[in-house]
Write an enzyme that holds these catalytic residues in place. Structure first.
Site, PDB file in Angstrom:
ATOM      1  CB  SER A   1      -0.906   0.021   1.232  1.00 30.94           C
ATOM      2  OG  SER A   1      -1.624   1.247   1.317  1.00 30.94           O
TER       3      SER A   1
ATOM      4  CE1 TYR B   1      -4.124  -2.097   5.010  1.00 32.01           C
ATOM      5  CE2 TYR B   1      -3.365   0.063   4.292  1.00 32.01           C
ATOM      6  CZ  TYR B   1      -3.843  -1.201   3.991  1.00 32.01           C
ATOM      7  OH  TYR B   1      -4.014  -1.583   2.682  1.00 32.01           O
TER       8      TYR B   1
END
Length: 267
Positions: free
Chosen positions: A129, A142
């Protein structure tokens, strides 16, 4: 002969888009889900696999190899979102996120390397990501799990290069998928000192996903990587400003970049 592809988390979102695109291009595609019975109408087979359960990984990998005789490409796409103030996020949820986003891909890689080494060929694509390049407020766990996978890939690809196996990262920005629905949200507590900033940031994050790019952009990027003779270490896929934010982090003083992020999230 058509190349055989395994995509973890291939039942929806980015994984589904990649699978359908590659199947149209003539690849033999297998996707995975913890509940494959829900996807009987999938355009490619969905097999039972939980990246946190090594037995299911071994079973699925062996099933594909027994049927196809090889495994050429693995897309480590299965992942989970998590939001919340780090102070108020339960440790069990932090561990669960790392088990899915970090240890899960490691489990899959370990399961497929013996076959790829036997073939003296293979490509492993880890979906990370853009959030993994920076510590984002209320997405710190995250960011950390995806950032860890980025660094792991850098080391791993050097260790396996002698075996004819390639590995790379693909870091997507915000895409219009159902990731927000499956994301763990630390609850908005009325007596929390983070209530307003976390609530505002959560709303902003959900809007970014709702207005995100078409997942087909990721599918085309993965197809291009597969057809690259010597893939790069890192790829970023998304809107220009999202990718440019990584460049800014590299060139700006830390506190200046931090201020940009805080202004973006209105903190």
């Amino acid at each position: 002969m058509s190349k055989v592809v395994l995509i973890t988390g291939g039942s929806s979102g980015i994984g589904k888009s990649i699978g359908e695109f590659l199947k149209e291009k003539g690849y033999i595609v297998y996707g995975t889900s913890r509940s494959p019975e829900k996807y009987a109408d999938s355009k490619f087979p969905i097999l039972a696999l939980d990246v946190k359960d090594e037995a299911t990984i071994t079973n699925t990998v062996n099933t594909i190899i027994d049927k196809e005789g090889k495994l050429d490409i693995v897309v480590n796409n299965a992942g989970a979102g998590i939001t919340g103030p780090i102070e108020e996020t339960p440790n069990d949820e932090i561990k669960n996120n790392f088990d899915t986003n970090f240890f899960g891909p490691i489990n899959v890689i370990k399961a497929v390397l013996p076959q790829m080494r036997k073939q003296n060929s293979g490509l492993i694509i880890n979906v990370t990501s853009i959030a993994g390049y920076m510590g984002l407020p209320y997405r710190g766990i995250y960011s950390a799990s995806k950032g860890a996978l980025e660094l792991l890939t850098e080391a791993f690809r050097m260790e396996i290069k002698d075996f004819g196996i390639y590995m790379t990262n693909v870091a997507p920005g915000d895409f219009a998928t159902n990731i927000a629905a499956g994301r763990y949200h630390a609850p908005l507590l009325d007596d929390s000192p983070y209530k307003k900033p976390y609530g505002d940031t959560l709303e902003l994050m959900n809007n970014h996903v709702d207005n995100g790019s078409d997942p087909d952009m990721m599918a085309k990027a993965v197809y291009k990587i597969i057809n690259t003779k010597n893939p790069k270490v890192h790829y970023k896929v998304g809107e220009f400003m999202q990718k440019f934010s990584i460049v800014l982090k590299r060139i700006l003083p830390d506190k200046v970049y931090e201020k940009l992020l805080m202004n973006h999230y209105k903190l």
